[in-house]
Scaffold this active site. Structure first.
Site, PDB file in Angstrom:
ATOM      1  N   GLY A 165     -41.536   2.178   0.700  1.00 23.03           N
ATOM      2  CA  GLY A 165     -42.043   2.177   2.067  1.00 23.03           C
ATOM      3  C   GLY A 165     -42.788   3.428   2.491  1.00 23.03           C
ATOM      4  N   GLY A 191     -45.616   4.469   1.203  1.00 25.20           N
ATOM      5  CA  GLY A 191     -47.061   4.267   1.077  1.00 25.20           C
ATOM      6  C   GLY A 191     -47.629   4.681  -0.263  1.00 25.20           C
ATOM      7  N   LYS A 192     -46.790   4.725  -1.307  1.00 24.88           N
ATOM      8  CA  LYS A 192     -47.317   5.182  -2.600  1.00 24.88           C
ATOM      9  C   LYS A 192     -48.319   4.191  -3.185  1.00 24.88           C
ATOM     10  CE  LYS A 192     -43.187   3.728  -5.193  1.00 24.88           C
ATOM     11  NZ  LYS A 192     -42.333   3.399  -4.041  1.00 24.88           N
ATOM     12  N   THR A 193     -48.134   2.897  -2.916  1.00 27.65           N
ATOM     13  CA  THR A 193     -49.111   1.918  -3.401  1.00 27.65           C
ATOM     14  C   THR A 193     -50.462   2.149  -2.731  1.00 27.65           C
ATOM     15  OG1 THR A 193     -47.442   0.239  -3.882  1.00 27.65           O
ATOM     16  CG2 THR A 193     -49.684  -0.541  -3.524  1.00 27.65           C
ATOM     17  N   SER A 194     -50.461   2.401  -1.431  1.00 27.17           N
ATOM     18  CA  SER A 194     -51.721   2.669  -0.715  1.00 27.17           C
ATOM     19  C   SER A 194     -52.404   3.907  -1.271  1.00 27.17           C
ATOM     20  CB  SER A 194     -51.453   2.859   0.780  1.00 27.17           C
ATOM     21  OG  SER A 194     -50.904   1.689   1.348  1.00 27.17           O
ATOM     22  N   ASP A 247     -44.150  -1.581  -9.579  1.00 28.73           N
ATOM     23  CA  ASP A 247     -43.305  -1.664  -8.379  1.00 28.73           C
ATOM     24  C   ASP A 247     -42.824  -3.106  -8.221  1.00 28.73           C
ATOM     25  OD1 ASP A 247     -42.197  -1.700  -5.833  1.00 28.73           O
ATOM     26  OD2 ASP A 247     -43.654  -0.287  -5.032  1.00 28.73           O
ATOM     27  N   THR A 278     -42.914  -3.127   2.382  1.00 30.55           N
ATOM     28  CA  THR A 278     -42.060  -2.796   1.239  1.00 30.55           C
ATOM     29  C   THR A 278     -40.574  -2.808   1.587  1.00 30.55           C
ATOM     30  OG1 THR A 278     -43.837  -1.533   0.212  1.00 30.55           O
ATOM     31  CG2 THR A 278     -41.606  -1.092  -0.558  1.00 30.55           C
TER      32      THR A 278
END
Length: 587
Positions: free
Chosen positions: A18, A20-23, A45, A501
């Site tokens: 949550g 924001g590592k994917t962003s 992930d 997430t």
């Protein structure tokens, strides 16, 4: 961005769910591709939404991103990888062992350790196989393997021999039984990971104490196995564009205080701070804005109208809990969603209504224990120290099972006992003691064991006997599980945030519990901007982005509690009491 300077071939983004590592990983891939590089973005992930971010279906095959020349993506499905991995181990003995034995083996291979090792098995070739992936100048990983997984892969000697001679515990060494033939490939992959000229670790966090503590833990753990250096990205910091209403000012002050107290181990690392954006990071245009400073331009009240949010006060859930006069309430959820606060608020409310209540928590900060102890008639507060419980359990296993092992055997056993699976079993031993009390009064537990742990404790066959020998015949671990499965005696409350997430992780936790025969009773959405009904257009736009998640929760359960984002942290008796006095329309 400091972390993009002199970019090496491999970048690993890690951090709490949550944050924001994917962003950040997607925006990094986009930036490098726009600079003319050939880039592969890989997600391991479990809650991956890389495909959703780019608006295409990706899955477990290398897929070009049409809007971004030079960029391709790959989503490794950890559950799919784990299922295939389990099948490789179980299929040779299917038909040779009773179904109960096979079920026990399958459950021993269903935990987080198996999933992580299976994922690492999947992406090892990306690190070690230049013939297949040498065309990419940069390979970006959304979610890094933990130091625990890498240390397991570095254990001395033969994993298979260690297991076959009966020296190993099943919790995490079991999953290694299918990896022996790949050991040389893993050694090459680990070598790439530990070379700073080839690999860079990027620790992504929010301006939250728990989130920063997580990246410190990860950093120190990875340091132990030779992954040095690192960069910190603090994501989602409220910008000046959010306006000057009371809520915005309070949030800024809270974030500034947290950043000023960043943990020492990561305080000296190069750091980038990213502004919170008006909307979700979906689409190339949104990603292009992530590394830019928010200007406040383009925010209008018309564009930021917040759909109606159904009033769902926490007090309504407390009313239902109270009807039974006693029972067990377990508040569960991923780290950082506020489950400790929700558990304490429920306990305080019940005690103030005249009931005897025992609140027990594993909150390492322990500030709730200190604040509440002795201050409310009828409320007993205890804190289970996970480190003490785990150390006691490890010592017991080393003294018994490790007594006759050689040095390599003891080293491998000690490593296995560092696993999250072992930690859960150790803490559950402590929980078991307080579960029995709920027959007489209310017991509220914060941070409960997962369904995987409960099933391990209840498994049949050889695995059951192994756990029984470790836990001890006098612990009575089956009876607590039966109590947890009985909805008349136990109410499980899942705590989450109105973000993609954390919600997906809460759903996974619900599925995990369902496998153990435990059905969540209610969900609580914490820290909701939408429920706070902000006034400035920036925060109203952020609130609008939450409504899809809030609506989804209502499709998953009939009972929902909605707690608004508050100007001050709800710590202490007075503020905790206020949580159950609030509707989702705070004064």
């Amino acid at each position: 961005m400091k972390f993009l300077e002199n970019t090496p071939r491999f970048l690993f983004f890690t951090g709490k769910g949550g944050v924001g590592k994917t962003s950040v990983a997607c925006a990094t891939a986009l930036t490098l591709a726009r600079a003319g590089k050939k880039v592969l973005l890989v997600s391991t992930d479990p809650a991956s939404n890389v495909g959703q971010v780019f608006g295409i279906t990706i899955g477990n095959t290398v897929t070009p991103i049409p809007e971004v020349p030079g960029l391709s993506a790959l989503e490794i499905d950890p559950e799919q990888a784990a299922e295939a991995y389990r099948e490789r181990i179980i299929s040779p003995v299917r038909g040779l062992l009773p179904e109960t034995e096979l079920a026990g083996i399958a459950e021993s291979l269903s935990g987080s350790c198996t999933t992580e090792i299976a994922s690492f098995d999947e992406f090892t070739n990306l690190l070690a196989d230049d013939s297949s992936y040498g065309e990419y100048e940069h390979i970006i990983f959304d979610t890094a393997p933990t130091g625990h997984t890498i240390r397991l892969l570095q254990l001395p000697g033969s994993w298979t021999d260690f297991l076959e001679t009966g020296k190993g515990n099943p919790s995490c060494l079991g999953p290694l039984s299918g990896l022996e033939k790949h050991k040389q490939v893993y050694a090459k992959a680990v070598q790439a990971l530990t070379d700073p000229a080839r690999t860079r670790l990027v620790l992504v966090s929010r301006a939250q104490t728990s989130s920063l503590s997580e990246i410190e833990r990860t950093y120190l753990e990875l340091n132990q196995i030779g992954i040095s250096g690192g960069y910190v990205v603090i994501n989602g910091v409220l910008p000046p564009a959010a306006g000057e209403e009371e809520l915005a000012q309070a949030l800024r002050a809270r974030e500034a205080s947290v950043i000023a107290a960043i943990p020492e181990a990561v305080a000296g690392l190069p750091r980038d701070v990213l502004d919170l954006k008006q909307g979700n990071m979906v689409g190339v245009r949104a990603l292009e804005s992530l590394f830019a400073t928010s200007s406040g331009a383009g925010f209008t009240d018309d564009a930021a109208l917040v759909p109606g949010v159904e009033d769902a006060p926490l007090a309504a859930l407390v009313d239902e809990i109270e009807l039974d006069g006693h029972g067990l309430v377990m508040c569960m959820g991923k780290g950082g969603v506020g489950k400790t606060t929700v558990a304490a608020a429920i306990a305080v409310a019940l005690a103030k209504r005249g009931h005897a209540v025992h609140l027990t928590t594993t909150d390492p900060a322990a500030h709730l224990t200190e604040t509440l102890h002795g201050s409310i008639p009828g409320l007993t507060v205890s804190r289970i120290d996970p480190e003490a419980a785990i150390e006691e359990y490890r010592s017991h296993v080393m003294e018994t099972k490790g007594r006759n092992l050689d040095d390599d055997g003891r080293a491998a056993l000690a490593e296995d006992l560092l696993s999250p699976c072992t930690d859960e079993v150790a803490v559950f031993r402590q929980f078991s003691k307080v579960v029995q009390e709920s027959r007489r009064h209310f017991v509220v537990i914060d941070t409960a064991p997962t369904g995987h742990t409960l099933l391990l404790l209840d498994a049949t066959g050889s695995y059951h006997r192994e756990i029984a020998r470790q836990v001890g015949a006098t612990m009575g671990f089956v009876t607590p599980l039966m109590r947890l499965q009985d909805p008349a005696q136990t109410k499980v409350v899942l705590v989450t945030l109105a973000e993609t997430t954390p919600l997906l992780e809460a759903q996974e936790l619900q599925d995990d519990l369902e496998r153990a025969g435990i059905h969540p009773w209610a969900w609580v959405i914490n820290n909701s901007i939408a429920a706070a009904h902000p006034q400035t257009s920036f925060l109203r736009a952020r609130a609008a982005s939450e409504t899809e998640q809030i609506t989804k929760v209502h499709t998953l359960t009939d009972r929902v509690g909605l707690i608004p984002m508050l100007a001050e942290e709800p710590v202490g008796e007075e503020k905790l009491s206020a949580l159950t006095a609030l509707s989702s329309h705070p004064a």
